[in-house]
Structures are given as C-alpha cells and as structure tokens.
Design an enzyme around this catalytic site. Structure first.
Site, short mmCIF file in Angstrom:
data_model
loop_
_atom_site.label_atom_id
_atom_site.label_comp_id
_atom_site.label_asym_id
_atom_site.label_seq_id
_atom_site.Cartn_x
_atom_site.Cartn_y
_atom_site.Cartn_z
N ASN A 197 0.97 -1.07 -0.01
CA ASN A 197 0.06 -0.03 -0.01
C ASN A 197 0.98 1.19 0.04
O ASN A 197 1.46 1.36 0.74
CB ASN A 197 -0.88 0.00 1.20
CG ASN A 197 -1.99 1.02 1.38
OD1 ASN A 197 -1.87 1.97 0.39
ND2 ASN A 197 -2.73 1.08 2.15
N ARG A 244 -2.42 -2.06 -3.54
CA ARG A 244 -3.65 -1.21 -3.09
C ARG A 244 -3.60 -0.08 -4.43
O ARG A 244 -2.72 0.52 -4.29
CB ARG A 244 -3.62 -0.54 -2.09
CG ARG A 244 -5.09 0.04 -1.73
CD ARG A 244 -4.92 0.73 -0.32
NE ARG A 244 -6.21 1.37 -0.10
CZ ARG A 244 -6.67 1.94 0.90
NH1 ARG A 244 -5.92 1.96 1.97
NH2 ARG A 244 -7.80 2.70 0.92
N HIS A 270 -12.48 3.32 -0.96
CA HIS A 270 -12.58 2.42 0.38
C HIS A 270 -13.20 1.21 0.08
O HIS A 270 -13.73 0.68 1.22
CB HIS A 270 -13.22 3.11 1.57
CG HIS A 270 -12.52 4.37 2.31
ND1 HIS A 270 -13.19 5.49 2.76
CD2 HIS A 270 -11.22 4.49 2.41
CE1 HIS A 270 -12.35 6.30 3.28
NE2 HIS A 270 -10.97 5.84 3.12
N LEU A 327 -14.19 5.42 9.47
CA LEU A 327 -13.88 6.65 9.77
C LEU A 327 -12.46 6.57 10.11
O LEU A 327 -12.23 5.90 11.31
CB LEU A 327 -14.70 7.05 10.96
CG LEU A 327 -16.39 7.05 10.85
CD1 LEU A 327 -17.05 7.32 12.29
CD2 LEU A 327 -16.93 8.05 9.85
N GLY A 328 -11.75 7.04 9.25
CA GLY A 328 -10.28 7.07 9.70
C GLY A 328 -9.94 8.52 9.07
O GLY A 328 -10.55 9.35 9.31
N GLY A 357 -9.02 9.06 6.11
CA GLY A 357 -10.14 9.35 5.08
C GLY A 357 -11.26 8.69 5.66
O GLY A 357 -11.19 7.91 6.28
N ARG A 417 -9.18 16.67 4.35
CA ARG A 417 -10.05 16.71 3.42
C ARG A 417 -11.39 17.38 3.87
O ARG A 417 -11.87 17.03 4.60
CB ARG A 417 -10.07 15.47 2.37
CG ARG A 417 -8.92 14.99 1.88
CD ARG A 417 -9.05 13.68 1.38
NE ARG A 417 -8.49 12.69 1.90
CZ ARG A 417 -8.41 11.35 1.86
NH1 ARG A 417 -9.33 10.90 1.04
NH2 ARG A 417 -7.84 10.57 2.26
N ASP A 454 -5.88 14.95 13.90
CA ASP A 454 -5.99 13.58 14.63
C ASP A 454 -7.08 13.62 15.68
O ASP A 454 -7.18 14.67 16.56
CB ASP A 454 -4.59 13.55 15.44
CG ASP A 454 -4.47 12.04 15.98
OD1 ASP A 454 -5.28 11.81 16.61
OD2 ASP A 454 -3.46 11.38 15.49
N ILE A 460 -10.90 5.79 13.75
CA ILE A 460 -12.04 6.64 14.58
C ILE A 460 -13.01 5.49 15.02
O ILE A 460 -13.22 5.29 16.06
CB ILE A 460 -12.36 8.19 13.94
CG1 ILE A 460 -11.10 8.80 13.58
CG2 ILE A 460 -13.19 8.54 14.92
CD1 ILE A 460 -11.69 10.17 12.88
N GLY A 461 -13.56 4.80 13.93
CA GLY A 461 -14.87 4.10 14.04
C GLY A 461 -14.44 2.88 15.14
O GLY A 461 -15.21 2.69 15.88
N GLU A 462 -13.15 2.39 15.13
CA GLU A 462 -12.91 1.39 15.84
C GLU A 462 -12.54 1.67 17.46
O GLU A 462 -12.56 0.97 18.32
CB GLU A 462 -11.75 0.57 15.24
CG GLU A 462 -12.03 -0.14 14.02
CD GLU A 462 -10.74 -0.62 12.97
OE1 GLU A 462 -9.95 -0.86 13.81
OE2 GLU A 462 -10.87 -1.07 11.81
N GLU A 505 -8.10 -4.23 5.13
CA GLU A 505 -7.84 -4.18 3.34
C GLU A 505 -6.90 -4.96 3.21
O GLU A 505 -7.15 -5.71 1.95
CB GLU A 505 -7.72 -2.82 3.37
CG GLU A 505 -8.69 -1.56 3.59
CD GLU A 505 -8.34 -0.46 4.14
OE1 GLU A 505 -7.63 -0.20 4.89
OE2 GLU A 505 -9.05 0.46 3.41
P1 ADP Z 1 -6.09 6.09 7.71
O1 ADP Z 1 -7.27 6.65 6.87
O2 ADP Z 1 -4.74 6.97 7.47
O3 ADP Z 1 -5.82 4.58 7.61
P2 ADP Z 1 -6.65 5.30 10.51
O4 ADP Z 1 -7.90 4.36 9.84
O5 ADP Z 1 -5.48 4.70 10.86
O6 ADP Z 1 -6.31 6.33 9.21
O7 ADP Z 1 -7.28 6.33 11.44
C1 ADP Z 1 -6.70 7.35 11.91
C2 ADP Z 1 -7.55 8.32 12.98
O8 ADP Z 1 -8.04 7.15 14.05
C3 ADP Z 1 -6.92 9.46 13.42
O9 ADP Z 1 -7.96 10.39 13.52
C4 ADP Z 1 -6.79 9.07 14.90
O10 ADP Z 1 -6.92 10.01 15.86
C5 ADP Z 1 -7.80 8.11 15.19
N1 ADP Z 1 -7.51 7.17 16.04
C6 ADP Z 1 -6.69 6.18 16.39
N2 ADP Z 1 -6.77 5.57 17.66
C7 ADP Z 1 -7.69 6.28 18.08
C8 ADP Z 1 -8.09 6.20 19.58
N3 ADP Z 1 -7.77 5.30 20.40
N4 ADP Z 1 -8.95 7.06 19.98
C9 ADP Z 1 -9.57 7.91 19.25
N5 ADP Z 1 -9.12 8.23 17.87
C10 ADP Z 1 -7.99 7.36 17.49
#
Ligand code: ADP
Length: 401
Positions: A9, A94, A182, A210-211, A213, A242, A284, A332-334, A381
């Site tokens: 990736n 990817r 995605h 929710l990351g 991206g 973004r 972040d 974020i979602g996880e 992924e």
């Molecule tokens: P990408 O889209 O680059 O793969 P990720 O899926 O790793 O990104 O998501 C990054 C986001 O997840 C960031 O905003 C980060 O703050 C958030 N995140 C990661 N761990 C935590 C946590 N323990 N609590 C809250 N937010 C988190």
C-alpha cells in the site's frame, strides 16, 4: 516450500506492507507486517510479526533518498534473508482508482499498466504513488506475478442513478461520474456480516469507515448501492485534512475572486481542510478529543464531523429504504468511543440506542435494541488484497504445486 504474497500500500512518502502465508486453507494468514516511512529522506523500516512483535528496525541517513525502489528491493532482500522455506509467489497492490475499466482485481501486464496510467488524471495525488511499485516489481522482478486491487471496484454494483452527476451526458461519457472509494475496506466488512449476525448479510447496513479518510457505504444484502465519496476521495464526509462535500460554486469563487490557482485550491481542500482546517489544531481525533473542553474550535470540528456523518446516514437510509444496522470501522470508528456515542445519539430517530457499557468496553455489538443494531468491526484491507491475489491467480493448490 511455503508460498507467500507481499501486499503493498504505497503513499507519497511511505510504503506499508504485509506478507501473507498463501497456503492457509481458510484466509491467507499474515506472517509479517510493517512499513517504510520518510522515503524522501531519513527513511525508516519497521517490521513486526503477525502478533505485533517488532522483528527489525532500520534507519537511513537524512542525506540518503531510499525512494520506492530502494524500499521495495530492501523488503524483497529482507524476505529472502528470513526465507525459512518461504517463496515469494505474487505481489498485490492497493490501487486507488480502477476507473470504469477495472471492475475487479486484475493480473498486471504491460497493457494493464498502460491502462492504469491513463487513470492518473482521475486521482493525481494518489494513483502515481500506487503505480510506482508495480512498475518497479515489473522491471526488477519480472517473473513475479502482480495483482492490482482497486478501491473503486466494490462500488461497481451501484445502480446507475447512484453514480450520476446532473451534468451533460458527454461529460459523463468522459468519466465525470461518482466512483466511490474505500472499496477494499467495505468488501472486508461485507465478508464479515454473515458471521457477525446472519440478519446483516441479508439486510440493509450502513458502514461508517472513519479514519483519516472517511466515507459511508450503504450495503443491501452485502452489496454496495450508494456511498458518500464520489468522483474523487475528496467528496462526502469531512476527513482528517480533506473538506468532504463542498458546493462546486465555492471552488469557482476561490479560483475567480480569491485568485487561487487550481493547484492551490486543491492543496487547501485536500491537505488543510477537514478536522485540521476547522480546528486549526490537528487532523488527529485523539488530539481533538483531548482539547475539546478548552478549545472551542476543536469542539466545532468534532461537532461538524458528527453532524455530517449523521446527515449522510439519513441520506443513505433513504437510499436503502430503511436501516437494519450501522457498522463502525477505521481508526476513529474502531477506537473513538465518544464519536460512536455521539453518532448513535443523533440517530435515535432511526431506532438506534446505545449500549453505553458495551461501547466503552469495545465490544462488537454496541446497541441495546434487537431490530436496529450497531456494531464495531475492525477492517482489514490487506487480507482482502491477499484474497484477491488468490482468486486471480487460481486456487491455492496451483500456488503450492
Ligand atoms: P487512515 O485513513 O490513514 O488509514 P486510520 O484508519 O488509521 O487512518 O485512522 C486515523 C484516525 O484514527 C486518527 O484521527 C486517529 O486519531 C484516530 N484514532 C486512532 N486511535 C484512536 C483512539 N484510540 N481514539 C480515538 N481516535 C483514534
């Protein structure tokens, strides 16, 4: 001999990788994972085993440019040095954009590479980085088969109406349409619905990826029928940097009245907007949560993020004709308990009710009612790419022959 796949990736200055044992009868099984950072200067290589234990770390001097080629070849040498009966049989990549041509994973050859080059204008900030390691492997390891796996392909099941902009037909014919992204993440979640709850696999599900991206996808019986990202990965939800959906008229204003060049406007909307732009603090979510009580703009950025997610869920619920389940995934979602709680609180009209203790405990099912449910499913992924390599290359038996 144990056949292994490398999954790559590639980003602008980083290269993430996972190495899979391709022989595993069920899913390909990850044996090493890691990344290169700082490919332009002061690169760093980190590799862990499947359980997360660090196995190796290497750094390069700041006056040395490792680049994608140096990184790919370092990884291949590292794998050879840690061979232990393993044999590299394929590399999967990817690739953000498959355009209208690539509706599924594809074995790479010269003509595929040329077609992929023609898609660069559709994703100029991402596609060239994704294609670079494909060309490198093609040149340096010509006997190794390569498979390109697309973030757009999963959405090719959408009805025509979900893919259209209301613009003249000749623009559509030239590729100006909604593609969606995605897709590798959504394909993974779709593959987990049946074992999560059989009703999800046959029902109406919205997945919130929710990351950094961020996007949402409406799945009907596990198939994508609509998504929030459109022509580019800029559309839909606000993201780390973004902007998400923006009135096209605002962009004309930036160009005409504010005298920005297209490149300047693009840079602002891709890299200085979203959570970072609104908060003026960070892209972040952890930093924003830590500062939300004292810094009003950090709170506003979070509020906008949650507001836009819930509004778009309303839109996708309409496209699905109702909602049976919501699934959270991505960084974020996880991980962000508060974002999940705020989104679910705003969706009580749809029948969602939060199970607070399950949410805080990080359980998979985080809602209390049984008719409309909310879940947390970590995405993967890379395993989807490994599965796609396997499906393109034929059965595992062929690989082990
Ligand atoms: P990408 O889209 O680059 O793969 P990720 O899926 O790793 O990104 O998501 C990054 C986001 O997840 C960031 O905003 C980060 O703050 C958030 N995140 C990661 N761990 C935590 C946590 N323990 N609590 C809250 N937010 C988190």
């Amino acid at each position: 001999m144990t056949p292994v796949f490398i999954v790559l990736n590639a980003g602008s200055s980083s290269l993430k990788f996972q190495i899979f044992d391709a022989q595993n009868a069920m899913d390909p099984c990850v044996i090493f994972k890691g990344l290169f950072e700082g490919l332009g200067s002061a690169a760093r290589f980190l590799v862990r085993d499947g359980a997360g234990k660090t196995l190796d770390e290497t750094s390069w001097a700041s006056d040395e440019k490792l680049g994608q080629e140096g990184a790919v070849m370092h990884l291949v040498s590292w794998l050879r040095a840690h061979r232990n009966g393993r044999e590299l049989v394929a590399v999967g990549h990817r690739v953000v954009h498959g355009g209208e041509t690539f509706t599924g994973p594809v074995l790479v050859d010269e003509s595929v590479l040329s077609s992929l080059d023609t898609l660069i204008p559709l994703a100029p900030l991402h596609q060239p980085h994704n294609l670079a390691p494909i060309r490198i492997v093609h040149r340096r390891l010509p006997s190794i088969p390569q498979v390109a796996c697309f973030d757009t392909a999963f959405h090719r099941t959408q009805p025509d109406v979900a893919t259209m902009f209301a613009i003249p037909k000749d623009m559509r014919d030239r590729g100006v349409r909604r593609y969606g992204f995605h897709g590798l993440s959504y394909e993974y979640i779709a593959s987990r619905l049946a074992d999560t709850d059989p009703r999800l696999a046959s029902g109406r599900v919205i997945v919130a990826h929710l990351g950094n991206g961020a996007s949402l996808c409406a799945l009907n019986k596990g198939v994508s029928i609509a998504t929030t990202m459109g022509f580019s990965a800029l559309d839909g939800l606000p993201m780390g940097t973004r902007c998400g959906s923006i009135d096209a008229g605002a962009i004309f204003y930036m160009l005409r009245e504010m005298k920005l060049t297209p490149a300047e406007a693009e840079n602002i909307l891709y890299t200085r907007s979203g959570l970072l732009g609104v908060s003026g603090l960070s892209n972040d979510m952890r930093t924003l949560r830590a500062n939300a009580a004292e810094k009003a703009d950090a709170r506003r950025a979070i509020d906008l993020f949650v507001y836009r997610i819930t509004r778009e869920i309303g839109s996708l619920t309409a496209a699905l004709g109702g909602l049976d389940a919501l699934v959270f995934t991505g960084g974020i979602g996880e991980n962000d308990v508060a974002t999940r709680a705020e989104v679910i609180a705003a969706l009580s009209w749809a029948g969602l009710t939060l199970d607070e203790s399950a949410n805080v405990a990080g359980e998979r099912l985080i809602s209390t009612r049984s008719d409309v449910t909310a879940w947390v499913i970590p995405t993967n992924e890379e395993v989807v790419i490994a599965r796609q390599i396997r499906s393109v290359m034929g059965a595992a038996t062929q690989l082990t022959a």
